[in-house]
Design an enzyme around this catalytic site. Structure first.
Site, PDB file in Angstrom:
ATOM      1  CE1 TYR A  30      -3.925  -2.177   0.314  1.00 51.76           C
ATOM      2  CE2 TYR A  30      -2.611  -3.337   1.949  1.00 51.76           C
ATOM      3  CZ  TYR A  30      -3.706  -3.279   1.112  1.00 51.76           C
ATOM      4  OH  TYR A  30      -4.590  -4.330   1.072  1.00 51.76           O
ATOM      5  CG  HIS A  35      -8.186   5.007   0.643  1.00 49.65           C
ATOM      6  ND1 HIS A  35      -8.867   5.939   1.395  1.00 49.65           N
ATOM      7  CD2 HIS A  35      -8.610   3.796   1.084  1.00 49.65           C
ATOM      8  CE1 HIS A  35      -9.673   5.313   2.241  1.00 49.65           C
ATOM      9  NE2 HIS A  35      -9.531   4.027   2.088  1.00 49.65           N
ATOM     10  CE1 TYR A  82      -3.910  -4.699   5.351  1.00 55.62           C
ATOM     11  CE2 TYR A  82      -4.182  -6.017   7.336  1.00 55.62           C
ATOM     12  CZ  TYR A  82      -3.528  -5.754   6.148  1.00 55.62           C
ATOM     13  OH  TYR A  82      -2.482  -6.558   5.747  1.00 55.62           O
ATOM     14  CG  ASN A  84     -12.428  -0.718   5.467  1.00 54.88           C
ATOM     15  OD1 ASN A  84     -11.980   0.358   5.081  1.00 54.88           O
ATOM     16  ND2 ASN A  84     -13.008  -1.578   4.649  1.00 54.88           N
ATOM     17  CG  ASN A 130     -15.338   2.292   4.455  1.00 49.40           C
ATOM     18  OD1 ASN A 130     -16.488   2.655   4.692  1.00 49.40           O
ATOM     19  ND2 ASN A 130     -15.010   1.649   3.344  1.00 49.40           N
TER      20      ASN A 130
END
Length: 220
Positions: A30, A35, A82, A84, A130
């Site tokens: 990532y 994002h 993570y 969310n 989220n």
């Protein structure tokens, strides 16, 4: 060592500590994406500017702590849950240090303004983010925590927003984000010395004019 030092801060600091939380996803997969990583990058940049080592795991987060000029304790966290599930780390950190929510500042990406623009707010909703939804949930629905929005631009044309968010920055956008992160570090230092209200007033005004300059420039 962390507990003993933290209690010392609470006894001697002139004002309450701040908790800065950068939202993102762990792992090399990532890094550099719109994002999933800019919140982490802001934490790392501020930590580097203050010589704070991010070398501890605490409440499911990569964690560091230091004392800013004026004897203000600062806790820095990059949740490893993570995106969310960010609240699973942020909520327990706030509770562990018994912080009021007005001493919690969350860094997150935002797609509603041009790349490189920042905004500093004392509270707000989740805007369908989220990570913020999870933080609000773990603060029992309370939205009274501060946010630093790191704007990453909008997807071009008819591009799927989800695909846009998962892309890495191109060279131009990367340069703008790097500049924005350094501006964010300056804003954080001002916040710690002047307070949120005064900092947000001046900082958001400056960012408003930058928004006008950058709104027509491409980001992909």
């Amino acid at each position: 060592m962390r507990n003993r030092l933290s209690r010392h801060w609470f006894c001697t600091a002139a004002s309450r500590p701040w908790l800065f939380v950068g939202l993102g996803n762990p792992g090399d997969k990532y890094k550099g994406t719109r994002h999933n990583y800019v919140g982490f990058e802001m934490i790392d940049a501020f930590a580097e500017s203050q010589g704070i080592a991010m070398d501890t795991v605490h409440c499911k987060a990569i964690f560091g702590q230091g004392i800013f000029v004026g004897d203000i304790p600062v806790f820095l966290a990059k949740p490893q849950t993570y995106m969310n599930l960010s609240g699973e780390s942020t909520g327990p950190l706030g509770a562990y240090y018994k912080l009021p929510l007005n001493r919690v500042l969350v860094f997150h990406d935002d797609m509603n303004l041009p790349c490189r623009v920042l905004r500093l707010y004392d509270k707000g909703g989740h805007g369908s983010h989220n990570g913020l939804k999870s933080v609000i949930y773990h603060f029992r629905g309370n939205r009274e925590f501060s946010r630093l929005r790191i704007c990453i631009g909008r997807p071009p044309g008819q591009m799927d927003p989800k695909a846009f968010l998962l892309q890495k920055f191109n060279r131009t956008a990367r340069e703008r984000i790097d500049d924005a992160i350094q501006e964010g570090v300056g804003a954080l230092k001002l916040l710690l010395s002047k307070g949120l209200t005064e900092t947000a007033r001046s900082f958001n005004t400056d960012q408003k004019y930058k928004h006008i300059r950058f709104q027509t420039l491409p980001t992909s």
